[in-house]
Design a protein around this motif. Structure first.
Motif: not given
Length: 279
Positions: A234-249
């Protein structure tokens, strides 16, 4: 000599038990071929050991269990050593197997344990080596993700221990009493409603406690590992989602910068062209 001892009892071994050399794939196949017959006959020596402790005459099948286990274990060791490409090296690299074969053979001819203390102590040592050998044989089932195997192993061990107490303990009048005594003993609860009262059941309870510590600890550790792994995922998925958001930004920002840079260049080129036409 110290180097040879370290090699035989290295972390990749279990008390002197080694598999066929890694370069001999056929030797490993032969070892797997002999694994289950060896485990089956070694497990048959467990009731044979306790049959020797009873006051009743020891049945012939108990003696045969020791002999067959010694023969099959010895044949498995010889066959695997011969197929591994290094007969002497593999044979002498398994001192516990050699001692086990010798001990099983001698146990078949010793006096009954109920009548001889030294025979009881000898068979007890052989039983400990047998337990180690059986654990080594099923270690491939004990994996980090093998919770199902561990639960089946725990249920099987407790069931067999319950049958053993039902057979050995006079106070266990039914299989349910034997199963209850096995669980209470394995969990080291000790309510006191049923306690081992005969030498055979007392010795059996020692092994049940040892097996209980091992099996129940493995099961609880596997369950805890599953929970920890779930939380980590769950923590890894949250970190990956945050990374994807930052990459998209960052992508949007880069696209905007490129657009502004292109507009600026076009504006500069437009001014340059106008100046050239004026001149």
């Amino acid at each position: 000599m110290l180097a040879e001892f370290s090699r035989r009892f290295a972390p990749g071994t279990l008390w002197g038990l080694r598999q066929a050399p890694r370069e001999a794939a056929h030797g490993r196949r032969v070892e797997r071929h002999w694994r289950w017959p060896t485990l089956l006959l070694l497990s048959a020596t467990v009731p044979a050991f306790y049959a020797e402790l009873l006051d009743e005459p020891t049945p012939l099948v108990a003696k045969l269990a020791y002999m067959l286990a010694a023969v099959v274990t010895g044949l498995a060791l010889l066959h695997t050593a011969a197929r591994s490409g290094g007969f002497g090296r593999h044979l002498w690299a398994n001192p516990l197997d050699l001692l086990l074969v010798l001990g099983l053979g001698v146990s078949a001819w010793l006096p009954e344990s109920s009548q001889s203390t030294w025979a009881l102590m000898f068979r007890l040592g052989v039983a400990l080596m047998t337990l180690v050998r059986m654990v080594w044989g099923i270690q491939h089932l004990i994996t980090r993700g093998g919770l199902t195997y561990l639960l089946l192993l725990a249920a099987t061990v407790l069931g067999l221990c319950g049958i053993g107490f039902w057979w050995l303990e006079p106070k266990a009048h039914s299989l349910a009493d034997g199963l209850w005594l096995a669980f209470a003993t394995a969990a080291t609860v000790g309510y006191g409603d049923i306690v081992p009262s005969t030498p055979a059941s007392k010795i059996f309870s020692v092994f049940v406690v040892m097996l209980g510590y091992g099996v129940l600890s493995l099961v609880t550790a596997a369950i805890a590992t599953r929970w920890v792994e779930t939380e980590e995922r769950m923590i890894e998925r949250e970190i990956l989602r945050d990374m994807h958001r930052q990459i998209d930004s960052l992508r949007h920002e880069i696209a905007g910068l490129r657009h502004d840079l292109g507009a600026s260049r076009r504006e500069v080129h437009g001014h340059s062209a106008a100046d050239d036409s004026v001149t």
